[in-house]
Design an enzyme around this catalytic site. Structure first.
Site, PDB file in Angstrom:
ATOM      1  N   VAL A  15       0.870  -1.134  -0.061  1.00 49.47           N
ATOM      2  CA  VAL A  15      -0.010  -0.140  -0.144  1.00 49.47           C
ATOM      3  C   VAL A  15       0.869   1.350   0.017  1.00 49.47           C
ATOM      4  O   VAL A  15       0.624   2.260  -0.735  1.00 49.47           O
ATOM      5  CB  VAL A  15      -0.895   0.056   0.993  1.00 49.47           C
ATOM      6  CG1 VAL A  15      -1.876   1.128   1.061  1.00 49.47           C
ATOM      7  CG2 VAL A  15      -2.037  -1.122   0.972  1.00 49.47           C
ATOM      8  N   GLU A 127     -10.181   6.026   5.649  1.00 46.96           N
ATOM      9  CA  GLU A 127     -11.015   5.532   4.757  1.00 46.96           C
ATOM     10  C   GLU A 127     -10.182   4.173   3.997  1.00 46.96           C
ATOM     11  O   GLU A 127     -11.269   3.246   3.741  1.00 46.96           O
ATOM     12  CB  GLU A 127     -10.860   6.633   3.669  1.00 46.96           C
ATOM     13  CG  GLU A 127     -11.582   6.374   2.414  1.00 46.96           C
ATOM     14  CD  GLU A 127     -13.314   6.116   2.888  1.00 46.96           C
ATOM     15  OE1 GLU A 127     -13.880   7.109   3.239  1.00 46.96           O
ATOM     16  OE2 GLU A 127     -13.771   5.010   2.743  1.00 46.96           O
ATOM     17  N   ASP A 199      -9.620 -10.477   9.980  1.00 52.52           N
ATOM     18  CA  ASP A 199      -9.474  -9.101   9.325  1.00 52.52           C
ATOM     19  C   ASP A 199     -10.962  -8.464   9.014  1.00 52.52           C
ATOM     20  O   ASP A 199     -11.171  -7.329   9.282  1.00 52.52           O
ATOM     21  CB  ASP A 199      -8.612  -9.369   7.879  1.00 52.52           C
ATOM     22  CG  ASP A 199      -8.729  -8.148   7.063  1.00 52.52           C
ATOM     23  OD1 ASP A 199      -7.776  -7.270   7.389  1.00 52.52           O
ATOM     24  OD2 ASP A 199      -9.560  -8.026   6.219  1.00 52.52           O
ATOM     25  N   LYS A 203     -12.744  -5.231  10.497  1.00 56.18           N
ATOM     26  CA  LYS A 203     -13.565  -4.079   9.451  1.00 56.18           C
ATOM     27  C   LYS A 203     -14.612  -3.774  10.061  1.00 56.18           C
ATOM     28  O   LYS A 203     -15.381  -2.584  10.129  1.00 56.18           O
ATOM     29  CB  LYS A 203     -13.433  -4.443   8.058  1.00 56.18           C
ATOM     30  CG  LYS A 203     -12.030  -4.330   7.650  1.00 56.18           C
ATOM     31  CD  LYS A 203     -11.899  -5.088   6.347  1.00 56.18           C
ATOM     32  CE  LYS A 203     -10.552  -4.997   5.911  1.00 56.18           C
ATOM     33  NZ  LYS A 203     -10.045  -5.918   4.555  1.00 56.18           N
ATOM     34  N   GLY A 301      -5.656  -4.616  -2.678  1.00 56.11           N
ATOM     35  CA  GLY A 301      -4.831  -4.449  -3.706  1.00 56.11           C
ATOM     36  C   GLY A 301      -4.265  -3.040  -3.583  1.00 56.11           C
ATOM     37  O   GLY A 301      -4.705  -2.001  -2.934  1.00 56.11           O
TER      38      GLY A 301
HETATM   39  N1  HSE Z   1      -6.073  -8.594   3.534  1.00 56.73           N
HETATM   40  C1  HSE Z   1      -7.173  -7.565   3.150  1.00 56.73           C
HETATM   41  C2  HSE Z   1      -8.205  -8.042   2.315  1.00 56.73           C
HETATM   42  C3  HSE Z   1      -6.439  -6.490   2.458  1.00 56.73           C
HETATM   43  O1  HSE Z   1      -7.697  -9.344   1.769  1.00 56.73           O
HETATM   44  O2  HSE Z   1      -9.305  -7.788   2.308  1.00 56.73           O
HETATM   45  C4  HSE Z   1      -7.374  -5.405   2.586  1.00 56.73           C
HETATM   46  O3  HSE Z   1      -7.592  -4.937   3.910  1.00 56.73           O
END
Ligand code: HSE
Length: 410
Positions: A15, A127, A199, A203, A301
């Site tokens: 990133v 964001e 993950d 989120k 990505g």
């Molecule tokens: N590893 C995370 C995904 C990256 O695959 O969504 C983006 O947050």
């Protein structure tokens, strides 16, 4: 003399390198948008990056950033809690705005860092922490600010959605699909955070914190990944008329608590989330005034995530005050409903030499398919504690539950 705002980037991985490249490549466009001159002064990374047009900007000592009053905006793309948390906190305390793509940091420390940013009249923006390139934090916190948010259901992890798509559509093995996701820069450094659902759970906690104005800590939220998904269940999902997706859900209950769950779900083909494939993410948000809103785009990505980071950089460069701030309060108690109480219709795949006992335990069921010694069906809505009790009853009758996946009803 022209006033040039100076930026530092911490972390030159997938990133961070995307942020530097797009910032430099689209610089004129960014300056037109911000109406201020800006430049990258430092890039912090322990590795060497010779041969780049901006190789001269690399540093290895964080203190150069912390102690440089010229730096007004710091981009954190290192990932992980440490040392990112200490670095970000220090920068905010020194009056620098911070932009991050780090979902772990925001999910664990968001309330504290937002509060420091407020006290210093700077920005803490993230964001890119949810949904990669999809604008989602700003729409939820600003465009939908007038709503009581009732429910959010999202496909929020690009890696697992990519893996599931490859398995379902192309018959690719789990391992090969994961290796490809890593090669494409979608997966976390430790991809277990992706495949175990952590993950996506972080989120949905961030989205829930914005939606319900209280910090929702991941430790209180149930997370389950895709490692137990078999091709058999994929086929039964197709026969039922849908697809299996890793869905992160947050729902406001009548008792004021939040039902939070990240787990695989049977998603009907009538639900637009069922056709979100590959690395794409989507969030389906229900507000009491707006009704249903769906946000869709590339969820991981290099470039999509860098695009989201730079939208925050532009906001931070532009702003003279803390504006319509992202805001939620810390919450020292658990606002989530206990997992055992969460109720869903469930897909069950059971097996046994004699399945007659099934009628005693699940007299009401929608059959999806059956072969000798195996039955797949959908139950009426039941809680996870009821499911555990019924699983024991079935075991006593010689029937084992080989798969249990919730049905997403929205
Ligand atoms: N590893 C995370 C995904 C990256 O695959 O969504 C983006 O947050």
């Amino acid at each position: 003399m022209k006033n040039v705002k100076k930026i530092a980037i911490m972390g030159h991985g997938v990133v961070g390198s995307g942020v530097a490249e797009i910032f430099l490549g689209n610089h004129q466009n960014i300056e037109n948008k911000t109406q201020v001159s800006s430049e990258i002064k430092y890039i912090l990374d322990l590795r060497d990056f010779p041969g780049l047009s901006y190789s001269d900007k690399f540093i290895k000592d964080f203190n150069l950033i912390a102690n440089d009053d010229e730096i007004s905006v710091v981009v954190e793309t290192m990932g992980g809690l440490n040392p990112a948390y200490t670095f970000v906190k220090t920068c905010l305390e020194k009056g620098k705005s911070v932009v991050t793509s780090n979902k772990e940091l925001v999910a664990e420390k968001g309330a504290e860092l937002l509060s420091i940013a407020r006290s210093k009249n700077v920005k803490f923006l993230f964001e890119a922490s949810v949904g990669g390139g999809i604008p989602i934090i700003r729409p939820l916190s600003q465009c939908l600010a007038a709503n009581n948010i009732l429910e959010i259901n999202g496909i929020l992890n690009g890696t697992t959605n990519y893996i599931l798509t490859c398995m379902i559509r192309d018959g690719v093995s789990f391992e090969d699909a994961l290796a490809q996701a890593q090669k494409l820069g979608y997966a976390e450094k430790d991809p277990s955070a992706d495949v175990l659902g952590l993950d996506a759970c972080r989120k949905i906690c961030i989205l829930a914190s914005i939606a319900f104005s209280k910090h929702v800590y991941p430790k209180y939220a149930h997370a389950e990944g895709i490692t137990k998904i078999t091709l058999k269940d994929v086929e039964y999902a197709k026969a039922w008329g849908g697809a299996i997706k890793l869905v992160a859900s947050a729902k406001l209950l009548e008792n004021g608590k939040v039902a939070l769950e990240t787990s695989p779900a049977f998603v009907s083909s009538e639900n637009p989330l069922s056709s979100v494939n590959d690395v794409f993410n989507a969030a389906f948000i229900k507000g009491d005034a707006v009704g249903d809103v769906m946000l869709y785009g590339r969820g991981a990505g290099k470039e999509p995530t860098a695009s989201a980071v730079l939208s925050d950089v532009i906001e931070a460069l532009n702003s003279t005050d803390s504006g319509l701030a992202l805001n939620w309060s810390d919450c020292d108690y658990d606002i989530t409903e206990p997992y055992e109480n969460l109720k869903n219709r469930m897909y069950l795949r059971v097996s046994g030499s004699d399945l007659c006992g099934l009628d005693k335990v699940f007299s009401e069921r929608e059959e999806v398919g059956a072969v000798c010694g195996e039955c797949a069906f959908i139950t009426p809505a039941i809680s996870y504690s009821e499911l555990a009790a019924k699983t024991e009853q079935l075991a006593a009758l010689g029937i084992s539950v080989d798969a249990a996946i919730r049905v997403l009803d929205i």
